[in-house]
Motif scaffolding. Structure first.
Motif, PDB file in Angstrom:
ATOM      1  N   LEU A 195     -17.463   2.718  11.446  1.00  0.00           N
ATOM      2  CA  LEU A 195     -17.384   4.159  11.250  1.00  0.00           C
ATOM      3  C   LEU A 195     -16.027   4.724  11.665  1.00  0.00           C
ATOM      4  N   THR A 196     -15.041   3.838  11.830  1.00  0.00           N
ATOM      5  CA  THR A 196     -13.728   4.264  12.305  1.00  0.00           C
ATOM      6  C   THR A 196     -12.949   4.990  11.214  1.00  0.00           C
ATOM      7  N   TYR A 197     -12.365   6.117  11.578  1.00  0.00           N
ATOM      8  CA  TYR A 197     -11.414   6.792  10.684  1.00  0.00           C
ATOM      9  C   TYR A 197     -10.086   6.060  10.769  1.00  0.00           C
ATOM     10  N   ARG A 198      -9.616   5.530   9.638  1.00  0.00           N
ATOM     11  CA  ARG A 198      -8.373   4.765   9.610  1.00  0.00           C
ATOM     12  C   ARG A 198      -7.197   5.644   9.208  1.00  0.00           C
ATOM     13  N   LEU A 199      -6.018   5.284   9.697  1.00  0.00           N
ATOM     14  CA  LEU A 199      -4.781   5.997   9.379  1.00  0.00           C
ATOM     15  C   LEU A 199      -3.878   5.111   8.543  1.00  0.00           C
ATOM     16  N   LEU A 200      -3.348   5.658   7.460  1.00  0.00           N
ATOM     17  CA  LEU A 200      -2.439   4.908   6.592  1.00  0.00           C
ATOM     18  C   LEU A 200      -1.148   4.554   7.315  1.00  0.00           C
ATOM     19  N   LYS A 201      -0.617   3.389   6.974  1.00  0.00           N
ATOM     20  CA  LYS A 201       0.718   3.035   7.450  1.00  0.00           C
ATOM     21  C   LYS A 201       1.735   4.020   6.880  1.00  0.00           C
ATOM     22  N   ARG A 202       2.905   4.029   7.484  1.00  0.00           N
ATOM     23  CA  ARG A 202       3.952   4.944   7.029  1.00  0.00           C
ATOM     24  C   ARG A 202       5.219   4.174   6.671  1.00  0.00           C
ATOM     25  N   GLY A 203       6.003   4.754   5.773  1.00  0.00           N
ATOM     26  CA  GLY A 203       7.323   4.222   5.466  1.00  0.00           C
ATOM     27  C   GLY A 203       7.295   2.811   4.909  1.00  0.00           C
ATOM     28  N   GLU A 204       8.181   1.968   5.464  1.00  0.00           N
ATOM     29  CA  GLU A 204       8.350   0.608   4.941  1.00  0.00           C
ATOM     30  C   GLU A 204       7.112  -0.260   5.150  1.00  0.00           C
ATOM     31  N   LYS A 205       6.284   0.090   6.128  1.00  0.00           N
ATOM     32  CA  LYS A 205       5.084  -0.710   6.405  1.00  0.00           C
ATOM     33  C   LYS A 205       4.019  -0.542   5.319  1.00  0.00           C
ATOM     34  N   LEU A 206       4.091   0.553   4.560  1.00  0.00           N
ATOM     35  CA  LEU A 206       3.082   0.829   3.539  1.00  0.00           C
ATOM     36  C   LEU A 206       3.459   0.115   2.243  1.00  0.00           C
ATOM     37  N   GLU A 207       2.896  -1.064   2.052  1.00  0.00           N
ATOM     38  CA  GLU A 207       3.193  -1.881   0.877  1.00  0.00           C
ATOM     39  C   GLU A 207       1.977  -1.895  -0.039  1.00  0.00           C
ATOM     40  N   ILE A 208       1.875  -0.868  -0.869  1.00  0.00           N
ATOM     41  CA  ILE A 208       0.682  -0.676  -1.695  1.00  0.00           C
ATOM     42  C   ILE A 208       0.492  -1.831  -2.677  1.00  0.00           C
ATOM     43  N   ASN A 209       1.546  -2.272  -3.296  1.00  0.00           N
ATOM     44  CA  ASN A 209       1.426  -3.296  -4.333  1.00  0.00           C
ATOM     45  C   ASN A 209       0.992  -4.646  -3.774  1.00  0.00           C
ATOM     46  N   GLU A 210       1.283  -4.914  -2.499  1.00  0.00           N
ATOM     47  CA  GLU A 210       0.959  -6.206  -1.909  1.00  0.00           C
ATOM     48  C   GLU A 210      -0.353  -6.171  -1.129  1.00  0.00           C
ATOM     49  N   SER A 211      -1.039  -5.024  -1.117  1.00  0.00           N
ATOM     50  CA  SER A 211      -2.278  -4.888  -0.344  1.00  0.00           C
ATOM     51  C   SER A 211      -3.470  -5.307  -1.191  1.00  0.00           C
ATOM     52  N   THR A 212      -4.384  -6.051  -0.582  1.00  0.00           N
ATOM     53  CA  THR A 212      -5.577  -6.507  -1.295  1.00  0.00           C
ATOM     54  C   THR A 212      -6.845  -5.793  -0.828  1.00  0.00           C
ATOM     55  N   THR A 213      -6.828  -5.246   0.382  1.00  0.00           N
ATOM     56  CA  THR A 213      -7.974  -4.497   0.904  1.00  0.00           C
ATOM     57  C   THR A 213      -7.494  -3.172   1.485  1.00  0.00           C
ATOM     58  N   ALA A 214      -8.457  -2.268   1.731  1.00  0.00           N
ATOM     59  CA  ALA A 214      -8.112  -0.972   2.305  1.00  0.00           C
ATOM     60  C   ALA A 214      -7.479  -1.131   3.679  1.00  0.00           C
ATOM     61  N   ASP A 215      -7.956  -2.127   4.451  1.00  0.00           N
ATOM     62  CA  ASP A 215      -7.414  -2.326   5.796  1.00  0.00           C
ATOM     63  C   ASP A 215      -5.952  -2.748   5.771  1.00  0.00           C
ATOM     64  N   ASP A 216      -5.503  -3.373   4.670  1.00  0.00           N
ATOM     65  CA  ASP A 216      -4.092  -3.753   4.572  1.00  0.00           C
ATOM     66  C   ASP A 216      -3.177  -2.527   4.550  1.00  0.00           C
ATOM     67  N   LEU A 217      -3.726  -1.391   4.160  1.00  0.00           N
ATOM     68  CA  LEU A 217      -2.937  -0.162   4.060  1.00  0.00           C
ATOM     69  C   LEU A 217      -2.909   0.617   5.370  1.00  0.00           C
ATOM     70  N   CYS A 218      -3.685   0.183   6.360  1.00  0.00           N
ATOM     71  CA  CYS A 218      -3.860   0.963   7.585  1.00  0.00           C
ATOM     72  C   CYS A 218      -3.453   0.147   8.810  1.00  0.00           C
ATOM     73  N   ASP A 219      -2.941   0.825   9.826  1.00  0.00           N
ATOM     74  CA  ASP A 219      -2.627   0.125  11.077  1.00  0.00           C
ATOM     75  C   ASP A 219      -3.124   0.870  12.310  1.00  0.00           C
ATOM     76  N   GLY A 220      -3.739   2.022  12.123  1.00  0.00           N
ATOM     77  CA  GLY A 220      -4.252   2.789  13.249  1.00  0.00           C
ATOM     78  C   GLY A 220      -5.569   3.452  12.900  1.00  0.00           C
ATOM     79  N   GLY A 221      -6.257   3.955  13.912  1.00  0.00           N
ATOM     80  CA  GLY A 221      -7.521   4.647  13.677  1.00  0.00           C
ATOM     81  C   GLY A 221      -7.830   5.604  14.808  1.00  0.00           C
ATOM     82  N   LEU A 222      -8.714   6.564  14.530  1.00  0.00           N
ATOM     83  CA  LEU A 222      -9.170   7.473  15.574  1.00  0.00           C
ATOM     84  C   LEU A 222     -10.183   6.747  16.453  1.00  0.00           C
TER      85      LEU A 222
END
Length: 424
Positions: free
Chosen positions: A62-89
């Motif tokens: 039930l964790t709210y995830r936060l998207l990566k920012r800047g160079e860390k956000l590699e949309i084309n190379e991500s295979t799951t939603a968690d690949d796009l996130c590195d933090g959470g509430l």
């Protein structure tokens, strides 16, 4: 036109309710400080590495995830939603506390007694009395492996609830080690025990037959499921320790429960402490003692906690830990339904003055009243214009409806020599 409603599962808090919350939170904070706890703050955002794999069970989902920012956000190379996130509430205050302690332990007393009061977040389905943002009031002890930690936590939290005006609440105690042993003796395979505990944790919400069916779905045979549910639900509280021994619990966890029971039972007026083998707690990070606080006016527990001795090993530390969390929002809602007498707040003063001829006097007078402890609102009112008293009375009534506990006073410069009562 855009909607002005809060995000689904969130709520606005009006001024009167904020005043009341702060008053009651201050009471809890003062009690915990009197018991020797030190207040800390942790960020509401933690890395997913810290939040996940912590034993938070369903809360991790039930964790709210936060998207990566800047160079860390590699949309084309991500295979799951968690690949796009590195933090959470944060979904509770316990996991951040362990990370905080590992980072700051060299500057903290030992054992460390902490207070945390703040919001947590879970993306669960909203329902009455349950929001996606909620306030928890936690105390924890890190570094004490003995039952004294549990005794201190139960006593301090019971003292806090009693000081808020609550009586007739019960603390249910159990030890996960004892329940593990009982389930193993009943014939439940080792790899199914944790899953079986999750099902048994629902016995206070579901009929026994539904829990039997859930145990069967989790891999426990029907005869064993029916047998264990039947035996556990028929144990009277005053015979719980003996009955648990007969069912296969060993001496060490039962001695621990007996010690905690003996020394906490009469520590707070109006608090009942019992051993209940069906107190499980759903979080996976608990290692032995668990406890929940219930009240006849609430369908759900109002506080809960336990010992989580292995949590700090994730950060390379071998340190025992134990804590309890008050469900602050749930307690406030219950107190409202019970119509408990509210603790008296400060005096709020409306200082009425003519800005054309009395501004300097009003500024000096307001400073003096604030020094005397009043909460002063300056009310600009030109002589001869419509009296503000009806508006002020209406505002005071609305704040009272929202939960404000202050007394409301007024003083008109040039007419009143001292404040006059507007509303209790």
């Amino acid at each position: 036109m855009k909607s002005s409603k809060p995000f689904r599962g969130m709520k606005d808090v009006l001024p009167g309710e904020v005043e009341r919350r702060n008053t009651l939170m201050g009471i809890v904070r003062a009690v915990y400080r009197a018991h020797g706890y030190l207040e800390i703050e942790t960020p509401i955002v933690e890395s997913l590495d810290v939040l996940f794999g912590s034993g938070g069970g369903e809360n991790e989902k039930l964790t709210y995830r936060l998207l990566k920012r800047g160079e860390k956000l590699e949309i084309n190379e991500s295979t799951t939603a968690d690949d796009l996130c590195d933090g959470g509430l944060r979904f509770d205050l316990t996991v951040p506390l362990c990370r905080f302690y590992a980072e700051n332990m060299h500057r903290l007393p030992k054992p460390f007694r902490s207070i945390q009061i703040g919001p947590s977040f879970r993306a669960e389905r909203p329902q009455k009395g349950r929001y996606r943002q909620f306030t928890q009031a936690d105390i924890d002890i890190i570094g004490d492996p003995t039952q004294l930690a549990e005794i201190e936590l139960i006593t301090a939290s019971g003292h806090a609830l009693h000081t808020l005006g609550l009586t007739d609440f019960s603390v249910r105690l159990n030890d996960r080690r004892a329940l593990d042993q009982i389930l193993a003796k009943a014939g439940i395979e080792e790899h199914l025990i944790k899953s079986a505990q999750i099902a048994l944790d629902k016995l206070d919400k579901l009929p026994p037959q539904q829990v039997v069916e859930e145990l069967h779905l989790r891999g426990v045979s029907s005869p064993i499921a029916e047998g264990i549910v039947g035996k556990l639900t028929q144990i009277p509280p005053h015979k719980a320790i003996d009955a648990m021994s007969d069912l296969g619990a060993e001496e060490a966890p039962l001695f621990s429960l007996q010690t905690i029971l003996q020394h906490s039972s009469h520590s707070v007026k109006g608090m009942r402490v019992i051993v209940d083998p069906l107190c499980v707690r759903g979080l996976g990070y608990y290692t032995s003692t668990v406890f929940e606080v219930s009240h006849p006016a609430s369908q759900s527990s109002i506080a809960g906690g336990g010992r989580y001795d292995n949590m700090l090993s994730r950060f390379g530390l071998d340190s025992p830990a134990c804590g309890i969390s008050l469900g602050f929002d749930r307690i406030l809602a219950m107190m409202d339904e019970m119509r408990l007498e509210r603790p008296k707040g400060a005096k709020r003063l409306y200082l009425i003055f003519d800005p054309e001829i009395e501004l300097d006097v009003a500024l000096v007078t307001s400073r003096e009243y604030r020094k005397a402890g009043y909460l002063v609102s300056m009310v600009s009112h030109r002589r001869g214009s419509r009296s503000p008293m009806k508006r002020l009375a209406t505002e005071a009534e609305e704040l009272k409806r929202q939960g404000a506990s202050e007394e409301f006073w007024f003083q008109t410069l040039g007419e009143d020599q001292e404040p006059r009562l507007l509303m209790h």
